[in-house]
Design an enzyme around this catalytic site. Structure first.
Site, PDB file in Angstrom:
ATOM      1  N   ASP A  13       0.817  -1.278   0.108  1.00  0.00           N
ATOM      2  CA  ASP A  13       0.133  -0.004   0.178  1.00  0.00           C
ATOM      3  C   ASP A  13       0.705   1.530  -0.020  1.00  0.00           C
ATOM      4  O   ASP A  13       0.405   2.186   0.472  1.00  0.00           O
ATOM      5  CB  ASP A  13      -0.924  -0.017   1.149  1.00  0.00           C
ATOM      6  N   GLU A  14       1.976   1.107  -0.516  1.00  0.00           N
ATOM      7  CA  GLU A  14       2.839   2.245  -0.605  1.00  0.00           C
ATOM      8  C   GLU A  14       2.648   3.476  -1.803  1.00  0.00           C
ATOM      9  O   GLU A  14       3.178   4.455  -1.799  1.00  0.00           O
ATOM     10  CB  GLU A  14       4.635   1.966  -0.663  1.00  0.00           C
ATOM     11  N   LYS A  16       2.272   2.216  -5.155  1.00  0.00           N
ATOM     12  CA  LYS A  16       2.878   1.646  -6.441  1.00  0.00           C
ATOM     13  C   LYS A  16       2.016   1.724  -7.435  1.00  0.00           C
ATOM     14  O   LYS A  16       2.521   2.347  -8.625  1.00  0.00           O
ATOM     15  CB  LYS A  16       3.249   0.172  -6.138  1.00  0.00           C
ATOM     16  N   GLY A  40      -3.868  -4.192  -4.571  1.00  0.00           N
ATOM     17  CA  GLY A  40      -5.117  -3.409  -5.007  1.00  0.00           C
ATOM     18  C   GLY A  40      -4.288  -2.025  -5.316  1.00  0.00           C
ATOM     19  O   GLY A  40      -3.696  -1.297  -4.332  1.00  0.00           O
ATOM     20  N   HIS A  41      -4.182  -1.703  -6.525  1.00  0.00           N
ATOM     21  CA  HIS A  41      -3.539  -0.591  -6.936  1.00  0.00           C
ATOM     22  C   HIS A  41      -4.474   0.562  -7.293  1.00  0.00           C
ATOM     23  O   HIS A  41      -5.227   0.059  -8.418  1.00  0.00           O
ATOM     24  CB  HIS A  41      -2.538  -0.928  -7.951  1.00  0.00           C
ATOM     25  N   THR A 131      -5.877 -11.426   3.156  1.00  0.00           N
ATOM     26  CA  THR A 131      -7.136 -10.889   2.150  1.00  0.00           C
ATOM     27  C   THR A 131      -7.997 -11.856   1.943  1.00  0.00           C
ATOM     28  O   THR A 131      -9.130 -11.394   1.172  1.00  0.00           O
ATOM     29  CB  THR A 131      -6.200 -10.079   1.049  1.00  0.00           C
ATOM     30  N   GLN A 226       2.613  -5.988  -3.055  1.00  0.00           N
ATOM     31  CA  GLN A 226       2.943  -6.027  -1.674  1.00  0.00           C
ATOM     32  C   GLN A 226       4.316  -5.159  -1.442  1.00  0.00           C
ATOM     33  O   GLN A 226       4.737  -4.317  -2.218  1.00  0.00           O
ATOM     34  CB  GLN A 226       2.754  -7.369  -1.198  1.00  0.00           C
ATOM     35  N   THR A 241       3.167 -12.219   3.253  1.00  0.00           N
ATOM     36  CA  THR A 241       2.373 -12.892   2.049  1.00  0.00           C
ATOM     37  C   THR A 241       3.133 -14.382   1.481  1.00  0.00           C
ATOM     38  O   THR A 241       4.209 -14.675   2.101  1.00  0.00           O
ATOM     39  CB  THR A 241       2.162 -11.821   0.942  1.00  0.00           C
ATOM     40  N   ARG A 305     -10.374  -2.911   4.900  1.00  0.00           N
ATOM     41  CA  ARG A 305      -9.971  -2.892   6.152  1.00  0.00           C
ATOM     42  C   ARG A 305      -9.150  -1.650   6.770  1.00  0.00           C
ATOM     43  O   ARG A 305      -8.444  -1.022   5.703  1.00  0.00           O
ATOM     44  CB  ARG A 305      -8.839  -4.032   6.656  1.00  0.00           C
ATOM     45  N   ARG A 307      -6.059   0.653   7.889  1.00  0.00           N
ATOM     46  CA  ARG A 307      -5.008   0.237   8.005  1.00  0.00           C
ATOM     47  C   ARG A 307      -4.192   1.017   9.452  1.00  0.00           C
ATOM     48  O   ARG A 307      -4.637   2.159   9.855  1.00  0.00           O
ATOM     49  CB  ARG A 307      -3.994   0.834   7.129  1.00  0.00           C
ATOM     50  N   LYS A 333       2.914  10.230  -0.796  1.00  0.00           N
ATOM     51  CA  LYS A 333       1.831  10.837   0.393  1.00  0.00           C
ATOM     52  C   LYS A 333       2.379  11.749   1.279  1.00  0.00           C
ATOM     53  O   LYS A 333       2.193  11.820   2.340  1.00  0.00           O
ATOM     54  CB  LYS A 333       0.997   9.516   1.190  1.00  0.00           C
ATOM     55  N   ASP A 335       2.129  14.923   1.135  1.00  0.00           N
ATOM     56  CA  ASP A 335       1.191  15.917   1.307  1.00  0.00           C
ATOM     57  C   ASP A 335       0.406  15.543   2.603  1.00  0.00           C
ATOM     58  O   ASP A 335      -0.092  16.216   3.412  1.00  0.00           O
ATOM     59  CB  ASP A 335       0.149  16.035   0.028  1.00  0.00           C
ATOM     60  N   SER A 414       6.115  12.145  -4.320  1.00  0.00           N
ATOM     61  CA  SER A 414       4.458  12.458  -4.738  1.00  0.00           C
ATOM     62  C   SER A 414       3.767  13.150  -3.788  1.00  0.00           C
ATOM     63  O   SER A 414       3.963  13.174  -2.631  1.00  0.00           O
ATOM     64  CB  SER A 414       3.786  11.021  -4.725  1.00  0.00           C
TER      65      SER A 414
HETATM   66  P1  IMP Z   1      -2.376 -12.622   1.621  1.00  0.00           P
HETATM   67  O1  IMP Z   1      -1.380 -12.043   0.742  1.00  0.00           O
HETATM   68  O2  IMP Z   1      -3.848 -12.279   1.315  1.00  0.00           O
HETATM   69  O3  IMP Z   1      -2.196 -14.214   2.136  1.00  0.00           O
HETATM   70  O4  IMP Z   1      -2.289 -11.916   3.170  1.00  0.00           O
HETATM   71  C1  IMP Z   1      -1.047 -12.124   4.007  1.00  0.00           C
HETATM   72  C2  IMP Z   1      -0.775 -10.846   4.691  1.00  0.00           C
HETATM   73  O5  IMP Z   1      -0.072  -9.786   3.611  1.00  0.00           O
HETATM   74  C3  IMP Z   1      -1.864  -9.997   5.299  1.00  0.00           C
HETATM   75  O6  IMP Z   1      -1.113  -9.239   6.608  1.00  0.00           O
HETATM   76  C4  IMP Z   1      -2.254  -9.070   4.214  1.00  0.00           C
HETATM   77  O7  IMP Z   1      -2.866  -7.994   4.917  1.00  0.00           O
HETATM   78  C5  IMP Z   1      -0.942  -8.595   3.575  1.00  0.00           C
HETATM   79  N1  IMP Z   1      -1.113  -8.175   2.360  1.00  0.00           N
HETATM   80  C6  IMP Z   1      -1.402  -8.887   1.052  1.00  0.00           C
HETATM   81  N2  IMP Z   1      -1.482  -8.268   0.147  1.00  0.00           N
HETATM   82  C7  IMP Z   1      -1.294  -6.811   0.412  1.00  0.00           C
HETATM   83  C8  IMP Z   1      -1.363  -5.470  -0.096  1.00  0.00           C
HETATM   84  O8  IMP Z   1      -1.561  -5.559  -1.376  1.00  0.00           O
HETATM   85  N3  IMP Z   1      -1.227  -4.395   0.865  1.00  0.00           N
HETATM   86  C9  IMP Z   1      -1.107  -4.492   2.017  1.00  0.00           C
HETATM   87  N4  IMP Z   1      -1.155  -5.625   2.765  1.00  0.00           N
HETATM   88  C10 IMP Z   1      -1.153  -6.797   1.941  1.00  0.00           C
END
Ligand code: IMP
Length: 436
Positions: A13-14, A16, A40-41, A131, A226, A241, A305, A307, A333, A335, A414
């Site tokens: 969630d940086e 990207k 999720g981008h 997720t 990620q 992950t 969710r 953060r 971010k 700003d 940014s």
């Molecule tokens: P999974 O990748 O769904 O198996 O989740 C494993 C861990 O990675 C959990 O803590 C998720 O919240 C985290 N995670 C997976 N994908 C993302 C992402 O795109 N952004 C932030 N956290 C992620």
């Protein structure tokens, strides 16, 4: 230079998506190489918000081809929905989106298992806070040598045998929750045959495709998913992950050698966020953390969710820079942080705690104030800045502090969600020019 890797340097969630979208104009090919629709981008183009989960964030430029490479796990239903949404706003033909024959397929039973396990573990130490998209179980099947690759969708005999094998393996676990009967071989085969029909024109040998593009001198952008701290090998295990989120994942996930990677940009927010369980040394469990969440809209693009938020963690960022061999750092971010009116940063951990050796679970941050952000003029100056020299002095000092601490020059800053709210320190496929 013709290849650039962009990776998350924190817990995902940086930003990207925004960074890749901002620089993909210079790329011929944008390639995702790991993860699945756990990512999720969020892209904002002409004021319109688009969230991609599988398709690379560079997809909105008509000249840019996109590839989903072998290291990914792909839920075809999610991909179909995303393609339909993207076609409504952009030109996205078969030739512009290619899918590796070697990528693995997320089946409905993977999603089910992911959710059942999280429900069972809820509140306990075994809860990862995934997720629930089936990503972990699909990689688990891959490592167990019973995974189903995209190429298997085109061979019904082989596919039937593979599905049967998988249902045998996971049947007892599904049965514990009364869910085994929900997955029948014939139903799954019928579904897979539908996927095969529309996927057929898109499939490719992504390794060969990328290799050929690089040999032809095309500019290839590898888009990580990620972040470094969620890396299966190097992150805050087991709260990670299931894939390689660091730059090394490009080589295995795409099928190219390390000698073909020219540069690596890490992306970090100006502060830190994390979703799911696991260590987070600079987490703010107070009103400041809550304010950061509100100002930054820190709610998951995939799961919605909230953060957790905290200060920027320089020792962790330094480790991320090492893990990926970063040649540039992109700070997003800024700003949001400026709107907070105060900035603190973690410069080290107490008692000489080393994140690489001692992990992050017991790390206690040493925080330092960064002066100047309490000036009410700062947010406005920052929002207007389009060049380094236009940034307020406190912002430049903060960026220099980061670059010095991690020994990586700033490549991009940014200052807002839009494409134009970006300060590029160099062209993406040139070496960075701003060294502290
Ligand atoms: P999974 O990748 O769904 O198996 O989740 C494993 C861990 O990675 C959990 O803590 C998720 O919240 C985290 N995670 C997976 N994908 C993302 C992402 O795109 N952004 C932030 N956290 C992620």
């Amino acid at each position: 230079m013709s290849t650039l890797v962009v990776v998350g340097a924190q817990w995902g969630d940086e930003g990207k998506g925004k960074v890749v979208d901002a620089i993909a104009a210079d790329a011929d090919l944008v390639v995702r190489y790991a993860g699945g629709n756990n990512a999720g981008h969020t892209l904002v183009v002409d004021g319109r918000k688009v969230v991609t989960h599988l398709v690379p964030s560079g997809c909105l430029y008509p000249h840019t081809r996109c590839v989903l490479a072998a290291g990914m796990v792909i839920d075809p239903d999610v991909l179909a929905a995303e393609i339909a949404e993207l076609r409504a706003i952009a030109r996205l033909e078969h030739d512009e989106l290619r899918v590796s024959l070697h990528a693995h397929v997320i089946f409905p039973y993977h999603r089910e298992l992911d959710g059942l396990r999280e429900d069972r573990a809820a509140g306990g130490a075994a809860a990862i806070g995934t997720t629930r998209r089936g990503v972990g179980p699909a990689y688990e099947a891959k490592a167990a040598r019973r995974g189903i690759q995209i190429r298997d969708l085109f061979d019904e005999v082989r596919l039937r045998a593979r599905i049967e094998h998988n249902l045998d393996a996971i049947g007892p676990e599904l049965a514990r929750d009364g869910r085994a009967a929900a997955f029948m071989v014939d139903d799954l085969l019928a579904r897979a045959s539908g996927w095969a029909g529309w996927l057929k024109p898109m499939v490719c040998d992504a390794s060969q495709l990328c290799h050929d593009a690089i040999r032809r001198g095309q500019r290839v952008l590898f888009e990580g998913a990620q972040g470094a701290m969620l890396d299966l090998d190097h992150g805050t295990y087991p709260y990670v992950t299931s894939s390689s989120t660091t730059a090394g994942g490009v080589c295995t996930g795409v099928g190219i050698g390390p000698t073909l990677v020219d540069a690596v940009w890490g992306i970090s927010k100006a502060y830190t966020t994390r979703v799911g369980a696991g260590p987070f040394p600079t987490r703010l469990d107070d009103a400041i953390g809550q304010r950061l969440r509100e100002l930054g809209g820190e709610f998951g693009a995939t799961t919605g969710r909230a953060r957790d938020c905290g200060w920027l963690d320089l020792p962790a960022l330094r480790m991320a820079a090492r893990l990926s061999g970063m040649t540039g750092i992109c700070i997003t971010k800024l700003d949001v942080l400026a709107a907070l009116g105060m900035v603190r940063v973690c410069v080290a951990y107490e008692d000489g705690h080393d994140p690489g050796r001692d992990g992050l679970a017991a790390a206690r941050p040493i925080l330092q104030d960064v002066a100047g952000f309490d000036d009410p003029e700062v947010p406005g100056q920052l929002a207007r800045a389009r060049r380094w020299a236009e940034l307020p002095g406190c912002a430049r000092a903060y960026l220099d502090l980061i670059a010095e601490a991690i020994e990586v020059p700033v490549a991009l800053v940014s200052v807002g969600p839009g494409r134009d709210e970006t300060i590029l320190m160099c062209r993406p496929f040139d070496p960075p020019v701003h060294a502290p």
